[in-house]
Design a protein around this motif. Structure first.
Motif, PDB file in Angstrom:
ATOM      1  N   PHE A  93      -6.278  -5.261   7.847  1.00  0.00           N
ATOM      2  CA  PHE A  93      -5.125  -4.979   7.531  1.00  0.00           C
ATOM      3  C   PHE A  93      -4.778  -5.127   5.769  1.00  0.00           C
ATOM      4  O   PHE A  93      -3.908  -4.671   5.403  1.00  0.00           O
ATOM      5  CB  PHE A  93      -3.940  -6.088   8.219  1.00  0.00           C
ATOM      6  N   GLN A  94      -5.724  -5.778   5.050  1.00  0.00           N
ATOM      7  CA  GLN A  94      -5.603  -6.264   3.877  1.00  0.00           C
ATOM      8  C   GLN A  94      -5.417  -4.941   2.913  1.00  0.00           C
ATOM      9  O   GLN A  94      -4.667  -4.922   2.206  1.00  0.00           O
ATOM     10  CB  GLN A  94      -6.672  -6.982   3.169  1.00  0.00           C
ATOM     11  N   THR A  95      -5.953  -3.660   3.326  1.00  0.00           N
ATOM     12  CA  THR A  95      -6.190  -2.561   2.669  1.00  0.00           C
ATOM     13  C   THR A  95      -5.448  -1.429   3.240  1.00  0.00           C
ATOM     14  O   THR A  95      -5.772  -0.366   2.667  1.00  0.00           O
ATOM     15  CB  THR A  95      -7.523  -2.222   2.437  1.00  0.00           C
ATOM     16  N   VAL A  96      -4.923  -1.833   4.307  1.00  0.00           N
ATOM     17  CA  VAL A  96      -4.162  -0.517   5.044  1.00  0.00           C
ATOM     18  C   VAL A  96      -3.188   0.291   4.099  1.00  0.00           C
ATOM     19  O   VAL A  96      -3.171   1.481   4.069  1.00  0.00           O
ATOM     20  CB  VAL A  96      -3.598  -0.811   6.601  1.00  0.00           C
ATOM     21  N   LEU A  97      -2.264  -0.472   3.677  1.00  0.00           N
ATOM     22  CA  LEU A  97      -0.963   0.094   2.799  1.00  0.00           C
ATOM     23  C   LEU A  97      -1.680   0.929   1.641  1.00  0.00           C
ATOM     24  O   LEU A  97      -1.333   2.344   1.389  1.00  0.00           O
ATOM     25  CB  LEU A  97      -0.135  -0.827   2.661  1.00  0.00           C
ATOM     26  N   GLN A  98      -2.424   0.230   0.703  1.00  0.00           N
ATOM     27  CA  GLN A  98      -2.993   0.900  -0.310  1.00  0.00           C
ATOM     28  C   GLN A  98      -3.868   2.021   0.074  1.00  0.00           C
ATOM     29  O   GLN A  98      -3.926   3.174  -0.662  1.00  0.00           O
ATOM     30  CB  GLN A  98      -3.839  -0.014  -1.291  1.00  0.00           C
ATOM     31  N   GLY A  99      -4.597   2.062   1.119  1.00  0.00           N
ATOM     32  CA  GLY A  99      -5.350   3.279   1.448  1.00  0.00           C
ATOM     33  C   GLY A  99      -4.637   4.543   1.860  1.00  0.00           C
ATOM     34  O   GLY A  99      -4.914   5.617   1.404  1.00  0.00           O
ATOM     35  N   LEU A 100      -3.286   4.288   2.451  1.00  0.00           N
ATOM     36  CA  LEU A 100      -2.568   5.241   2.842  1.00  0.00           C
ATOM     37  C   LEU A 100      -1.797   5.766   1.512  1.00  0.00           C
ATOM     38  O   LEU A 100      -1.875   6.975   1.179  1.00  0.00           O
ATOM     39  CB  LEU A 100      -1.416   4.747   3.743  1.00  0.00           C
ATOM     40  N   VAL A 101      -1.576   4.929   0.861  1.00  0.00           N
ATOM     41  CA  VAL A 101      -0.771   5.212  -0.602  1.00  0.00           C
ATOM     42  C   VAL A 101      -1.563   6.168  -1.594  1.00  0.00           C
ATOM     43  O   VAL A 101      -1.316   7.170  -2.051  1.00  0.00           O
ATOM     44  CB  VAL A 101      -0.275   4.257  -1.658  1.00  0.00           C
ATOM     45  N   SER A 102      -2.942   5.959  -1.364  1.00  0.00           N
ATOM     46  CA  SER A 102      -3.889   6.713  -2.220  1.00  0.00           C
ATOM     47  C   SER A 102      -3.883   8.080  -1.940  1.00  0.00           C
ATOM     48  O   SER A 102      -4.393   9.060  -2.821  1.00  0.00           O
ATOM     49  CB  SER A 102      -5.355   6.051  -2.103  1.00  0.00           C
ATOM     50  N   GLU A 103      -3.335   8.379  -0.594  1.00  0.00           N
ATOM     51  CA  GLU A 103      -3.448  10.011  -0.334  1.00  0.00           C
ATOM     52  C   GLU A 103      -2.052  10.576   0.300  1.00  0.00           C
ATOM     53  O   GLU A 103      -2.079  11.474   0.988  1.00  0.00           O
ATOM     54  CB  GLU A 103      -4.557  10.084   0.922  1.00  0.00           C
ATOM     55  N   LEU A 104      -0.993   9.625  -0.089  1.00  0.00           N
ATOM     56  CA  LEU A 104       0.155   9.853   0.227  1.00  0.00           C
ATOM     57  C   LEU A 104       0.803  11.306   0.127  1.00  0.00           C
ATOM     58  O   LEU A 104       1.339  11.940   0.733  1.00  0.00           O
ATOM     59  CB  LEU A 104       0.982   8.889  -0.170  1.00  0.00           C
ATOM     60  N   ALA A 105       0.730  11.818  -0.992  1.00  0.00           N
ATOM     61  CA  ALA A 105       1.109  13.045  -1.530  1.00  0.00           C
ATOM     62  C   ALA A 105       0.483  14.104  -0.501  1.00  0.00           C
ATOM     63  O   ALA A 105       1.320  15.027  -0.035  1.00  0.00           O
ATOM     64  CB  ALA A 105       0.509  13.288  -2.841  1.00  0.00           C
ATOM     65  N   ASP A 106      -0.854  14.214  -0.165  1.00  0.00           N
ATOM     66  CA  ASP A 106      -1.324  15.109   0.877  1.00  0.00           C
ATOM     67  C   ASP A 106      -0.821  14.957   2.323  1.00  0.00           C
ATOM     68  O   ASP A 106      -0.658  15.870   3.055  1.00  0.00           O
ATOM     69  CB  ASP A 106      -2.837  15.097   0.623  1.00  0.00           C
ATOM     70  N   LEU A 107      -0.706  13.740   2.604  1.00  0.00           N
ATOM     71  CA  LEU A 107      -0.076  13.388   4.052  1.00  0.00           C
ATOM     72  C   LEU A 107       1.188  13.675   4.097  1.00  0.00           C
ATOM     73  O   LEU A 107       1.683  13.822   5.181  1.00  0.00           O
ATOM     74  CB  LEU A 107      -0.322  11.746   4.157  1.00  0.00           C
TER      75      LEU A 107
END
Length: 276
Positions: A44-58
């Motif tokens: 869980f430590q990196t779940v949010l930052q991982g999503l944010v890194s590709e948020l524009a495409d998602l």
């Protein structure tokens, strides 16, 4: 100053993980509970930052040969891939994909008899032996047993935490993964609709959430009391899509609820799961 990922043990030997918009409730049965909790907390430590890194495409509709480096984003993309003929972005599967990923991290080195990750009502399941899982749906309690294929449950509707383009009070979907259930529940909830009906109030999604992946598309903000005929028509609109998805083997069971009326569509091969 924003808080980082938080982990708290809850009564009933459950784990609560929280970071930004993500709230997970995790349960595990058996002697491996603590080890599973540690694995979930670590992932869980990196779940949010991982999503944010590709948020524009998602937030954009999937294009051919799309690839995401982040494993949760990849789960989201694969979940929406079958729906290339309608407007949908990978964000429609985000809650379910997060639940699937955290559950997978727990099971990587452990095999508890029962485990679940509940992300705001979108649930990833692991069941073995005689284990079962019960959840309250729009048609009453739903019990999933080890012997069936259901490993994901999701619910969507215009009253939920995400915007809906339809008028369903609730659409609960059972599928082989939480991400698959999540996107299907979103699309079936959108299909439960009465376009142009004067009793339905809508606003552009961007007015309610400026960064919404729906942009200026209209979403439902209020539904007046409808006639029995209107309710039936809206439910049938949703039922048709549910039947198509079951025929395509993309979901296993759908329960649609609108103003006291309910429609249930179930795959003929679905075995051990039951409504109560």
């Amino acid at each position: 100053m924003s808080m980082g990922p938080q982990a708290t043990l809850l009564p009933g030997d459950r784990l609560h993980l929280h970071h930004g918009p993500i709230d997970l409730i995790i349960g595990v049965e058996g002697p491996e509970r603590r080890s599973c909790f540690r694995a979930a907390t670590d992932r869980f430590q990196t779940v949010l930052q991982g999503l944010v890194s590709e948020l524009a495409d998602l937030r954009r509709p999937l294009i051919a040969n799309s690839h995401f480096a982040n494993p949760i984003a990849d789960r989201m993309g694969r979940a929406v891939q079958p729906y290339h003929d309608v407007f949908v972005t990978p964000m429609a599967a985000v809650a379910g994909a997060v639940a699937d990923e955290v559950l997978a991290a727990m099971l990587r080195h452990h095999e508890p008899p029962k485990a679940y990750v509940n992300n705001g009502g979108d649930i990833a399941l692991h069941l073995t032996g005689r284990a079962s899982f019960a959840v309250l749906g729009p048609a009453g309690e739903i019990t999933v047993n080890t012997g069936d294929a259901v490993r994901g449950i999701a619910t969507s509707g215009w009253r939920g935490r995400s915007h809906s383009r339809g008028i369903a009070d609730a659409v609960t979907v059972l599928a082989r993964s939480a991400a698959a259930a999540d996107v299907a529940a979103t699309l079936i909830a959108n299909a439960v609709d009465l376009p142009g009906h004067p009793g339905v109030t809508r606003k552009p999604a961007s007015e309610l959430s400026p960064d919404s992946d729906l942009g200026n598309r209209l979403v439902t903000t209020d539904v007046a009391a409808l006639s029995a005929t209107d309710v039936h028509q809206a439910l049938q609109n949703g039922r048709r899509l549910a039947e198509q998805l079951i025929k395509a083997d993309q979901v296993l069971d759908v329960v649609i609820s609108l103003q006291g009326q309910t429609e249930t569509v179930q795959a003929p091969t679905l075995g051990a799961y039951t409504h109560a």
